[in-house]
Design a protein around this motif. Structure first.
Motif, PDB file in Angstrom:
ATOM      1  N   ASP A  93       0.966  -1.212   0.137  1.00  0.00           N
ATOM      2  CA  ASP A  93      -0.055   0.163   0.018  1.00  0.00           C
ATOM      3  C   ASP A  93       0.812   1.381   0.022  1.00  0.00           C
ATOM      4  O   ASP A  93       2.002   1.412   0.808  1.00  0.00           O
ATOM      5  N   ILE A  94       0.668   2.210  -0.865  1.00  0.00           N
ATOM      6  CA  ILE A  94       1.351   3.607  -1.285  1.00  0.00           C
ATOM      7  C   ILE A  94       0.433   4.542  -0.597  1.00  0.00           C
ATOM      8  O   ILE A  94      -0.797   4.709  -1.301  1.00  0.00           O
ATOM      9  N   LYS A  95       1.126   5.265   0.121  1.00  0.00           N
ATOM     10  CA  LYS A  95       0.406   6.887   0.511  1.00  0.00           C
ATOM     11  C   LYS A  95       1.314   7.998   0.220  1.00  0.00           C
ATOM     12  O   LYS A  95       2.518   7.646   0.395  1.00  0.00           O
ATOM     13  N   ILE A  96       0.704   8.883  -0.515  1.00  0.00           N
ATOM     14  CA  ILE A  96       1.761   9.949  -1.032  1.00  0.00           C
ATOM     15  C   ILE A  96       1.156  11.199  -0.274  1.00  0.00           C
ATOM     16  O   ILE A  96       0.217  11.528  -0.188  1.00  0.00           O
ATOM     17  N   PHE A  97       2.203  11.889   0.135  1.00  0.00           N
ATOM     18  CA  PHE A  97       1.957  12.971   1.382  1.00  0.00           C
ATOM     19  C   PHE A  97       2.518  14.214   0.509  1.00  0.00           C
ATOM     20  O   PHE A  97       2.326  15.365   1.259  1.00  0.00           O
ATOM     21  N   CYS A  98       3.480  14.229  -0.128  1.00  0.00           N
ATOM     22  CA  CYS A  98       3.874  15.451  -0.859  1.00  0.00           C
ATOM     23  C   CYS A  98       4.052  15.156  -2.463  1.00  0.00           C
ATOM     24  O   CYS A  98       4.504  13.912  -3.073  1.00  0.00           O
ATOM     25  N   ARG A  99       4.053  16.088  -3.067  1.00  0.00           N
ATOM     26  CA  ARG A  99       4.210  16.309  -4.669  1.00  0.00           C
ATOM     27  C   ARG A  99       5.583  16.234  -4.974  1.00  0.00           C
ATOM     28  O   ARG A  99       6.166  17.391  -5.553  1.00  0.00           O
ATOM     29  N   THR A 100       6.289  15.178  -4.683  1.00  0.00           N
ATOM     30  CA  THR A 100       7.826  15.085  -5.154  1.00  0.00           C
ATOM     31  C   THR A 100       7.754  14.921  -6.778  1.00  0.00           C
ATOM     32  O   THR A 100       8.864  14.739  -7.172  1.00  0.00           O
TER      33      THR A 100
END
Length: 936
Positions: A836-843
């Protein structure tokens, strides 16, 4: 006229570009940095002449008499015996007190030399060049919103007296926002308000401002609240956007007429209704006659050709004063035999064969102080003067010459590019848009090739015209607003490729035309661009009608497999995408692949994405089904070319196999992609390492699975939780995730480590943290995780002695139970990884800009560079969201069959997430790119 921004060291050519620049992050960051440096300089003094063994404490004690000292900066070139020091006070008043001290400054019985710290003053706002020379810095342009002036009003307070708009304190504030600052308030762009910038303004000297840029901001200004109708007013970003039209709107068409695709969003040279009316007035009927009529209606008119000649003559008259012997050549659709009414004009400025300047009187050059390697202030210029200039500087110089000496050219702007910068303008009298390029001989040779083929057989032109009109109507070519579409050049080459594969063939291949040249070769930039004229090519033996050839064109590409095959335009042969590495000269592979006939490493359709490719395949199948009905006897009297332009879908058209599939034939779903094993492209040392495990294919799948995890977790810095995997390699987390908007520390800070240790002791997590360092120090840890333990690192990679520290963590991760309902058939694979992948920042945003900055600092193009860019975006640039921006379930499964191997990536998640689609495609492209770069 152009404008100069000294803060960012660039020139601005239009009002719209100025408005976008001063409100952009780049200008704001540079401006804040400049003001910070200026403030430090105002609070500092330069000290010289002190004894060699003078300490920092002694200097602080003395200069504290004038005010509190913040820090002392010694000469770094000679640390043992510094020659100078900079004393930085906390307040600028202390520096003034020190400089105004009337008695000598004496320390340790030595007289000190104290003076003001040097600082290069820059204009904080863009200006016209002549303003700088005359010392007229105050003008009507304001500071961008969000930047506080060094001596301005307090933050968060609005002071109307601080504005300098036209010398007036009170200006219209349509938003009511205290931080609002006005944009350009000029009629017609610069217009008559030019006098407000320069009291010595003479319209005869600067005639181009009589309506230069007014039209660009006119439409965008319509959306400003309280300012509608102001001519030349650029819109505020985010305001005045057009509302999307609802489906089903408009007047319904009568049932007896065919359903025609809406043309209000497509820029067509002739509407379908006009073409229908013209056909009704013709006596000749049939598909072939209709093709001829359509070609005559949409081709470039003789009046347009005359206007284009006038434009070239104007350019030659203006530029020959500065560049004697300059060559002005048209290329592109205007002259290649396939020009469409209203098409843009492409001009090639040839500066390679300049003559000897023979003018008896010198001519003043425009502003050239920012152009490197050009020392002259007056012309004309010869070959020796411009041979050292970069192409972008040549384009910049030509732009400024046209601005000052070509009043017939409006909306002049420079489109920068490392490969081919373009000067774009609009001819006032004819309204023709022109693109000027410098030293673009390859494009000129491509134009001559198409012109030769159009003259070789008279059936080529009507087929190309009909196909280009059809493709533009369907939104798959020629319409820039439709996104990544086929260019007109690419679509024309597709017609030529088909006519080279008809039996008997209609057109010869480029290689056959080059072979007829014998030893007389044309070499441009190391590429063989030779071909003979049309009269020297043997005639074709094909006698098919244009109707048959048009129907065959759609049938040919309806059966063409764009997924797995590409086109070689030089030989007229297809090639398998899976074997692209075996081409004589490799090129970048995309979703749609057509090799340029001359530049063999250039894919002219590399811009096409997966969605557009599927749309192209759909439209070809529909058109082929419609054209096939023309051969039916009952359709002889009613068949018409208008059938191609309707939106009906004939019965029996199959779209079941239009979903993506790999070059090896694996059928893919909507959110699936693969990485395929290419043994021929792998490094021999890596192949030897993989074979040690016994099964090369399975070992490659394991290595690539760990590599993909490292790219997502370490490089892109996504928060990953492992659901289930059969990997024996450890997959530890590289940082402690603390997604807070404030007070967030870097991963290698002591506070974050203490927090991680506490969290581990309390039992809230079973993972053992693996520390990482920033910059170059983190490269070793990154490479070790990407390579995976138990295998030798790739050539040139480092190793990490701590790579086994996460083995226990990975073992614990694998023991985490998984719900029965989430189990899928991936467990049958030799290698699988469910996470499961969670993205917290627009890298993924603005990576190109930071990539260029890091490369300038000495970083090589590698995984370490990508990780450094992500860390910069994660920690310093973007705010971390409190909740995930996007969440995915990422499943990686190996597919091994004999000597072939692939990794199948399946992405699951809520499709309604705002950035689900764009982030998925970025991850797909990024993983594929990194795998190709580091494993091939």
């Amino acid at each position: 006229m152009f404008v100069i921004c000294e803060i960012c060291d660039i020139t601005i050519n239009t009002a719209e570009e100025y408005d976008r620049h001063i409100s952009g992050k780049r200008h704001i960051n540079h401006l804040n940095y400049y003001r910070e440096k200026k403030q430090h300089a105002m609070c500092s003094v330069f000290v010289k002449g002190f004894p060699p063994k003078t300490t920092e404490w002694e200097l602080k004690v003395y200069f504290n008499n004038f005010g509190p000292v913040d820090k002392v900066i010694f000469d770094k070139k000679d640390e043992k015996f510094p020659q100078y020091a900079i004393i930085e006070f906390k307040y600028d008043q202390a520096a003034d007190n020190c400089l105004s001290y009337t008695h000598p400054h004496i320390l340790n019985s030595t007289k000190l030399n104290v003076r003001k710290r040097d600082f290069k003053e820059l204009s904080e706002t863009p200006y016209f060049p002549w303003q700088k020379e005359r010392g007229q810095q105050n003008h009507s342009w304001n500071q961008p919103g969000g930047v506080q002036h060094a001596h301005g009003p307090p933050q968060g307070q609005y002071d109307p007296c601080w504005d300098t708009q036209m010398g007036q304190a009170d200006f219209h504030n349509p938003t009511g926002d205290p931080g609002y600052e006005p944009h350009w308030q000029m009629d017609g762009g610069y217009g008559s308000n030019m006098r407000n910038f320069d009291p010595n303004y003479d319209p005869n000297i600067y005639p181009d401002f009589q309506g230069g840029y007014g039209q660009q901001g006119q439409d965008k200004g319509q959306g400003n609240q309280g300012q509608q109708g102001q001519k030349g007013q650029p819109g505020i970003p985010g305001k005045g956007k057009k509302k999307k039209k609802k489906k089903g709107g408009g007047n319904p068409q009568p049932p007896d007429k065919p359903k025609i695709k809406r043309e209000d969003v497509i820029d067509l040279p002739v509407t379908v209704e006009d073409f229908l009316q013209e056909m009704m007035s013709q006596t000749q009927k049939g598909i072939q006659a209709e093709m001829g009529v359509l070609a005559d209606m949409i081709q470039v008119t003789s009046q347009e050709l005359q206007s284009r000649y006038v434009i070239c003559k104007t350019l030659e008259d203006v530029l020959s004063m500065f560049f004697p012997g300059v060559g002005i050549n048209q290329f592109g659709s205007s002259v290649n035999g396939f020009g469409i009414k209203g098409c843009d004009m492409d001009v090639f400025i040839d500066l390679t064969n300049l003559g000897i300047p023979c003018r008896s009187q010198a001519i003043e050059l425009p502003y050239v102080r920012d152009i490197r390697f050009l020392k002259k202030q007056k012309g004309p210029l010869g070959h020796d003067d411009i041979v050292k200039l970069m192409t972008i500087d040549k384009a910049k110089l030509i732009l400024r010459i046209l601005i000052e000496h070509a009043p017939a050219c409006s909306d002049l702007t420079l489109i920068p590019s490392n490969r081919c910068p373009i000067v774009r303008f609009t001819h006032l009298e004819s309204g023709i848009k022109c693109d000027l390029s410098i030293d673009n001989k390859l494009a000129l040779q491509n134009t001559r090739l198409l012109q030769t083929l159009s003259l070789y057989d008279q059936r080529v032109r009507p087929i190309v015209y009909v196909v280009r009109y059809w493709a533009k109507l369907k939104g798959i070519a020629g319409n820039p607003r439709a996104g990544p579409c086929l260019s007109n050049y690419a679509l024309t080459l597709m017609v030529i490729y088909y006519l080279q594969n008809v039996r008997p063939k209609v057109l010869p291949t480029v290689q056959e035309m080059a072979d007829l040249c014998g030893n007389q070769r044309t070499i441009i930039n190391r590429w063989d661009c030779s071909f003979v004229a049309a009269q020297f090519i043997p005639p074709t033996m094909n006698s098919q009608t244009t109707e048959d050839l048009l129907a065959g064109f759609f049938s040919f590409y309806a059966e063409f497999d764009f997924h797995t095959m590409g086109m070689i335009m030089r030989t007229g042969q297809p090639f398998a995408v899976s074997e692209a590495a075996n081409l004589a000269i490799p090129m970048k592979m995309g979703f749609f692949n057509i090799q340029d006939p001359f530049v063999l490493d250039h894919n002219i359709t590399f811009n096409i994405n997966e969605k557009t490719r599927q749309l192209i395949a759909v439209e070809f199948r529909i058109a082929a089904a419609k054209a096939a009905k023309w051969k039916q006897p009952e359709k002889t009297a009613s068949k018409t070319i208008l059938d191609l332009f309707t939106e009906d879908v004939p019965e029996g058209v199959e779209f079941s196999d239009l979903t993506s599939k790999t070059s090896s034939g694996i059928q893919l779903g909507e959110y699936q992609f693969t990485l395929e094993l290419k043994v021929d492209a792998l490094d021999q040392g890596l192949i030897h390492t993989l074979r040690k495990t016994g099964n090369l294919q399975v070992a490659w799948c394991r290595k690539m699975c760990v590599f993909a995890y490292g790219i997502l977790e370490r490089v892109l810095m996504y928060d990953i939780e492992i659901n289930k995997t059969n990997l024996t390699e450890p997959l530890p987390k590289s940082r402690y995730y603390d997604h807070k908007t404030k007070g967030r520390k870097r991963a290698n800070s002591s506070e974050s480590q203490e927090a991680e240790n506490k969290k581990t002791k309390t039992g809230t997590t079973t993972e053992k943290p693996a520390t990482s360092t920033e910059g170059q120090n983190s490269a070793k840890a990154t490479v070790s995780v990407l390579a995976g333990p138990g295998m030798e690192a790739m050539p040139g990679e480092g190793t990490d002695s701590k790579s086994t520290e996460g083995a226990e963590a990975a073992a614990v991760q694998q023991e985490v139970p998984m719900d029965e309902e989430n189990q899928t058939d991936y467990e049958d694979a030799d290698v699988y990884l469910d996470m499961d992948i969670k993205i917290f920042c627009r890298t993924w945003a603005e990576r190109k800009k930071f990539m260029a900055a890091f490369k300038a600092r000495g970083y090589s193009d590698s995984v370490e560079l990508e990780q450094a860019v992500s860390e910069r975006l994660y920690y310093d640039h973007f705010k971390t969201a409190k909740s995930p921006i996007v969440e995915y379930n990422f499943i990686v499964k190996s597919i091994v069959a004999g000597s072939t191997a692939s990794l199948l990536f399946t992405v699951q998640g809520d499709k309604d997430q705002k950035e689900f689609y764009c982030v998925y495609h970025y991850i797909k492209k990024f993983i594929t790119k990194m795998a190709d770069k580091h494993f091939t």
